[in-house]
Design an enzyme around this catalytic site. Structure first.
Site, PDB file in Angstrom:
ATOM      1  N   ASP A  69      59.555  -6.264  -9.010  1.00 14.36           N
ATOM      2  CA  ASP A  69      59.669  -6.377 -10.459  1.00 14.36           C
ATOM      3  C   ASP A  69      59.202  -5.161 -11.262  1.00 14.36           C
ATOM      4  O   ASP A  69      59.912  -4.663 -12.111  1.00 14.36           O
ATOM      5  CB  ASP A  69      58.880  -7.606 -10.941  1.00 14.36           C
ATOM      6  CG  ASP A  69      59.264  -8.881 -10.199  1.00 14.36           C
ATOM      7  OD1 ASP A  69      59.876  -8.775  -9.108  1.00 14.36           O
ATOM      8  OD2 ASP A  69      58.955  -9.969 -10.693  1.00 14.36           O
ATOM      9  N   GLU A 108      50.227 -13.959  -1.629  1.00 16.10           N
ATOM     10  CA  GLU A 108      51.511 -13.388  -2.055  1.00 16.10           C
ATOM     11  C   GLU A 108      51.552 -11.895  -1.712  1.00 16.10           C
ATOM     12  O   GLU A 108      52.541 -11.376  -1.232  1.00 16.10           O
ATOM     13  CB  GLU A 108      51.687 -13.594  -3.567  1.00 16.10           C
ATOM     14  CG  GLU A 108      53.028 -13.125  -4.103  1.00 16.10           C
ATOM     15  CD  GLU A 108      53.184 -13.356  -5.605  1.00 16.10           C
ATOM     16  OE1 GLU A 108      52.226 -13.816  -6.252  1.00 16.10           O
ATOM     17  OE2 GLU A 108      54.285 -13.070  -6.112  1.00 16.10           O
TER      18      GLU A 108
HETATM   19  C1  GLC Z   1      58.266 -12.241  -7.593  1.00 16.35           C
HETATM   20  C2  GLC Z   1      58.588 -11.125  -6.614  1.00 16.35           C
HETATM   21  C3  GLC Z   1      59.938 -11.370  -6.000  1.00 16.35           C
HETATM   22  C4  GLC Z   1      59.942 -12.739  -5.343  1.00 16.35           C
HETATM   23  C5  GLC Z   1      59.485 -13.841  -6.318  1.00 16.35           C
HETATM   24  C6  GLC Z   1      59.239 -15.154  -5.622  1.00 16.35           C
HETATM   25  O1  GLC Z   1      59.126 -12.231  -8.657  1.00 16.35           O
HETATM   26  O2  GLC Z   1      58.520  -9.868  -7.222  1.00 16.35           O
HETATM   27  O3  GLC Z   1      60.257 -10.382  -5.054  1.00 16.35           O
HETATM   28  O4  GLC Z   1      61.204 -13.034  -4.842  1.00 16.35           O
HETATM   29  O5  GLC Z   1      58.294 -13.463  -6.929  1.00 16.35           O
HETATM   30  O6  GLC Z   1      58.322 -14.997  -4.583  1.00 16.35           O
END
Ligand code: GLC
Length: 419
Positions: free
Chosen positions: A163, A386
């Site tokens: 992102d 995460e």
């Molecule tokens: C965030 C991450 C993305 C991922 C999502 C769900 O937006 O940057 O890569 O797919 O979370 O985990």
């Protein structure tokens, strides 16, 4: 691959997948991400394949049930409304068979499907056959709408799945998010704001969503209007690898693979077009201005995964791994834009490590083993987060995270000698 002895960690990882299963699809983590995310699901599938192969196929099939008529597979499928997430379908206005977002995400699905298929070639044959044309349609959607000099572009920072990486800073600065209006973020109610993108970023994310919706996600119109178009190593390398894997799967199934070799050659040329000679690294390139992002990121190191070895890139990888104890950092620690806790501007992500490591291991490069061991140590010491601060391993973002658990089951928790 042989598994390490099945430990508590193995059980824990399996439990995370089971707990995050919402019936046919897996959410990344409860609260923060309550829907089906595209590349998260592909990793979830390969995680499930380690203990429930049927469920592994189902994960990918559910993802493709959201495929749009033009071939696009959305980055989020909103199977059931959840007020804890913003922006939802009411903001996106996705036009597919299931409420969805309007952009895609890195196409890792064919690569993970190939791994699953190789494990389950006989029983899984019909399922692989049914997925093949859908995957090809999706890959060709990227080839039709997203190429710049053969490299794959992203049209929204969320499309790359990374992102707020500094690769987008230049393109983001050219957006004036005028008229974006008031909105309430939900992400910062689940995790600390210091670990998330800033308001400056968010205004632009939402402005881009509003533009796509206004144009009813018409790709031809978006191509003309969208100021954000960056040729991206994540997408380019992942699509190149996925297309190779899809070709191999198609050949094994005796299906029509006509044209795929030429498409691979085009993407290979595209991969060379994102080599920044000054930086000596694969890099993001603004497709509108031709400007380089000037970033050595963890996506720069996906070249081996794509079958594009590079000694120069390898030197950067050793360098960044030497700078922090828990790599691979998402941004070069020697850069002044490095931020060890803020999402894609520094932290280490297990899925990126898995792709980087698998790529290096394909070449028999011992650095692959180093990346795997770093990942194993991170998860063993700090759990299934995460992402992680690469300077001290601090777990960050969401907890009990699906893709980190999947990486443990499918790769980090295994030894590599029987690859
Ligand atoms: C965030 C991450 C993305 C991922 C999502 C769900 O937006 O940057 O890569 O797919 O979370 O985990």
């Amino acid at each position: 691959m042989t598994s390490l002895p099945k430990t508590d960690l193995w059980d824990h990882a399996q439990q995370i997948l089971i707990q995050n299963d919402r019936g046919g699809y897996t959410i990344p983590t409860a609260g923060l991400y309550p829907y089906q995310w595209n590349w998260d699901s592909a990793f979830a599938a390969v995680g499930f394949a380690q203990f429930d192969i049927d469920r592994a196929w189902t994960e990918i099939e559910t993802l493709f049930s959201g495929q749009w008529e033009d071939g696009m597979v959305p980055h989020i499928l909103f199977h059931k409304p959840d007020p804890g997430y913003y922006p939802g379908h009411d903001v996106w206005g996705g036009i597919g068979p299931i409420p969805s977002s309007g952009i895609s995400q890195p196409p890792v699905a064919a690569t993970m499907a190939r791994i699953i298929f190789e494990q389950d070639a006989e029983a899984g044959r019909a399922r692989a056959e049914a997925l093949f044309p859908k995957m090809l349609h999706w890959h060709r959607w990227f080839l039709k709408w997203r190429l710049d000099q053969g490299a794959v572009c992203v049209t929204h920072p969320w499309e790359a799945g990374r992102d707020n990486t500094p690769e987008w800073d230049g393109a983001m600065a050219r957006i004036d998010p005028v008229g974006v209006g008031e909105y309430t973020r939900r992400d910062t109610t689940h995790v600390d704001g210091s670990m998330r993108p800033t308001k400056y970023d968010y205004d632009r994310y939402i402005w881009l969503v509003q533009m796509g919706r206004r144009l009813n996600w018409d790709q031809a119109a978006l191509l003309k209007e969208n100021p954000f178009r960056v040729a991206d190593p994540t997408m380019t390398f992942i699509l190149l690898r996925a297309h190779r894997d899809l070709l191999m799967m198609g050949q094994a199934l005796g299906l029509d693979t006509g044209g795929m070799e030429d498409e691979i050659a085009l993407l290979e040329a595209g991969a060379q077009s994102i080599w920044n000679p000054e930086l000596g690294s694969f890099d993001g390139r603004d497709a509108h201005t031709g400007e380089w992002a000037g970033c050595v990121s963890n996506a720069s190191f996906l070249n081996w995964y794509a079958g594009v070895p590079s000694d120069g890139q390898r030197a950067h990888l050793e360098r960044v791994m030497d700078l922090v104890p828990y790599g691979v950092p998402s941004h070069d620690p020697s850069s002044d834009r490095f931020d060890s806790k803020r999402y894609w501007r520094g932290p280490t992500w297990a899925i990126m490590n898995m792709m980087i490591g698998l790529g290096l291991e394909d070449y028999g490069d011992p650095l692959g083993q180093r990346v795997r061991e770093a990942t194993r140590e991170l998860i063993t010491r700090f759990g299934f987060a995460e992402y992680y601060d690469p300077t001290d391993g601090t777990p960050a973002g969401g907890k009990s995270f699906t893709w980190t658990a999947a990486v443990w089951l499918a790769w980090a928790g295994k030894t590599e000698e029987t690859n």
